[in-house]
Write an enzyme that holds these catalytic residues in place. Structure first.
Site, PDB file in Angstrom:
ATOM      1  N   GLU A  38       0.820  -1.208   0.000  1.00 45.21           N
ATOM      2  CA  GLU A  38       0.000   0.000   0.000  1.00 45.21           C
ATOM      3  C   GLU A  38       0.857   1.262   0.000  1.00 45.21           C
ATOM      4  O   GLU A  38       0.528   2.245  -0.671  1.00 45.21           O
ATOM      5  CB  GLU A  38      -0.954   0.001   1.203  1.00 45.21           C
ATOM      6  CG  GLU A  38      -2.085  -1.011   1.096  1.00 45.21           C
ATOM      7  CD  GLU A  38      -3.041  -0.711  -0.049  1.00 45.21           C
ATOM      8  OE1 GLU A  38      -3.065   0.436  -0.541  1.00 45.21           O
ATOM      9  OE2 GLU A  38      -3.759  -1.634  -0.463  1.00 45.21           O
ATOM     10  N   TYR A 119      -6.679   6.400   4.369  1.00 46.15           N
ATOM     11  CA  TYR A 119      -6.890   5.349   3.371  1.00 46.15           C
ATOM     12  C   TYR A 119      -6.052   4.112   3.688  1.00 46.15           C
ATOM     13  O   TYR A 119      -6.560   2.982   3.715  1.00 46.15           O
ATOM     14  CB  TYR A 119      -6.564   5.837   1.957  1.00 46.15           C
ATOM     15  CG  TYR A 119      -6.327   4.664   1.043  1.00 46.15           C
ATOM     16  CD1 TYR A 119      -7.405   3.880   0.620  1.00 46.15           C
ATOM     17  CD2 TYR A 119      -5.038   4.260   0.695  1.00 46.15           C
ATOM     18  CE1 TYR A 119      -7.208   2.745  -0.146  1.00 46.15           C
ATOM     19  CE2 TYR A 119      -4.829   3.132  -0.064  1.00 46.15           C
ATOM     20  CZ  TYR A 119      -5.910   2.373  -0.486  1.00 46.15           C
ATOM     21  OH  TYR A 119      -5.699   1.242  -1.221  1.00 46.15           O
ATOM     22  N   ASP A 137      -9.640   4.898  -2.249  1.00 45.79           N
ATOM     23  CA  ASP A 137      -8.539   5.423  -3.054  1.00 45.79           C
ATOM     24  C   ASP A 137      -9.105   5.997  -4.343  1.00 45.79           C
ATOM     25  O   ASP A 137     -10.324   6.168  -4.476  1.00 45.79           O
ATOM     26  CB  ASP A 137      -7.514   4.320  -3.337  1.00 45.79           C
ATOM     27  CG  ASP A 137      -8.051   3.215  -4.242  1.00 45.79           C
ATOM     28  OD1 ASP A 137      -9.279   3.175  -4.499  1.00 45.79           O
ATOM     29  OD2 ASP A 137      -7.247   2.390  -4.697  1.00 45.79           O
TER      30      ASP A 137
END
Length: 359
Positions: A38, A119, A137
């Site tokens: 991520e 996020y 996202d």
């Protein structure tokens, strides 16, 4: 109309992407792998990230190994991915995770760690720990804008899109499979609900998509026009001696490319540098036989940078002040924490020097 979670999950079960950080069906996701992926995927595409991810995990296979590694090793492994504050935060975060005895398992705990925003915290919580949240996202923003036909432009519409995204996982099946549901949204946005040519006939949510019904799906999400990207200018210097040594320096920890190693150079400014003025800021000053080797153009998120690379060859290195840099063999530069910009500048300089005789 809220789209069917069951339809999306059924689609995902047959169309899920195989990604190196993604657990196979029936397996539990590794939070370390999810976290690294991520962070790497911020501002970077999946295709670009995959080789970096494999190399990074080979070098730092566990969070403990990452925490124990020197920061320079982490920056060197990150070179080419850009946004180097991510690598510095990754290293700091690894240390905190080890101190805490492992990853926090909820959004709030994850978000308290360095470099983990709303996020990323939601993505790790959903994928690795089964927390029933919807990570939002760019892919999910696009899906939400189309499903609910939200025509307000980004970035102003971001909060509204986030609120609407919370409605997507209301069904029991989505909340029972939060990891799969989050990744199903990512895959839908990456492979079907794509920006310019959405594949609506393949979409499990086409029957409930308000933008598709109105024929405006290709127009969403709307975006406020961006201002023209400004251009800045700098000069960087490659000084080489007969022993094959070069001068490098470290950038300040804070700021763009913070903590990385670079060729000494001028500040970056709006106007091109007059070369006599720039040479005064070169290592050893203007007394060396500087010449222009070439120009490197590098695009950052908010501006484009034009770097004039100047080179000089000398028999022996001058005595340098600490702020001017340090001397290393050129053959060792590849293993240092140079940014992709500086790797291009170094390559341009070395290629230009070739077999030029020493001054």
């Amino acid at each position: 109309m809220i789209p069917s979670s069951s339809a999306l999950l059924a689609w995902y079960d047959h169309n899920r992407r195989v990604l190196p950080w993604r657990a196979l069906p029936g397996q539990a996701a590794d939070p370390y792998h999810v976290w690294i992926s991520e962070i790497m995927l911020q501002q970077t595409t999946v295709t670009a990230v995959v080789p970096y991810y494999h190399a990074f995990l080979a070098r730092f296979p566990t969070v403990e190994r990452l925490a124990a590694a020197p920061l320079d090793d982490v920056l060197a492994a990150w070179a080419g991915l850009g946004y180097y504050s991510r690598a510095r935060n990754l290293h700091r975060c690894a240390g905190e995770i080890v101190q805490r005895g492992g990853f926090p398992r909820d959004v709030e705990g994850l978000q308290s760690l360095p470099g983990i925003g709303p996020y990323t915290a939601s993505a790790i919580a959903a994928i690795a720990f089964g927390v029933p949240v919807v990570p939002v996202d760019g892919n999910v923003e696009r899906i939400v804008a189309r499903v609910f036909a939200i025509e307000e432009p980004l970035p102003g519409a971001r909060r509204k899109l986030g609120r609407e995204a919370l409605r997507l996982n209301g069904e029991t099946e989505a909340r029972n499979r939060p990891s799969d549901f989050a990744q199903a949204l990512f895959d839908l946005g990456a492979t079907v609900c794509v920006p310019r040519t959405p594949q609506c006939l393949l979409c499990p949510w086409v029957v409930s998509c308000a933008a598709h019904k109105a024929g405006i799906q290709v127009l969403l999400p709307a975006k406020t026009p961006k201002a023209a990207r400004p251009e800045r200018h700098g000069v960087h210097f490659l000084l080489v001696d007969e022993a094959g040594q070069i001068v490098l320096r470290r950038r300040p920890d804070k700021g763009l490319l913070g903590g990385t190693i670079e060729l000494p150079g001028t500040p970056w400014q709006d106007a091109p540098w007059p070369l006599p003025e720039a040479f005064e800021l070169a290592p050893g000053g203007s007394r060396h036989p500087w010449r222009v080797a070439g120009t490197v153009r590098h695009v950052f998120s908010h501006f484009a940078l034009m770097v004039t690379v100047c080179v000089a060859r000398v028999r022996t290195m001058p005595n340098l002040l600490p702020e001017e840099g340090f001397v290393v063999p050129a053959v060792q530069a590849e293993g240092l924490a140079l940014s992709s910009l500086m790797r291009k500048c170094l390559g341009t300089g070395l290629e230009a020097l070739g077999n030029e005789p020493a001054a």
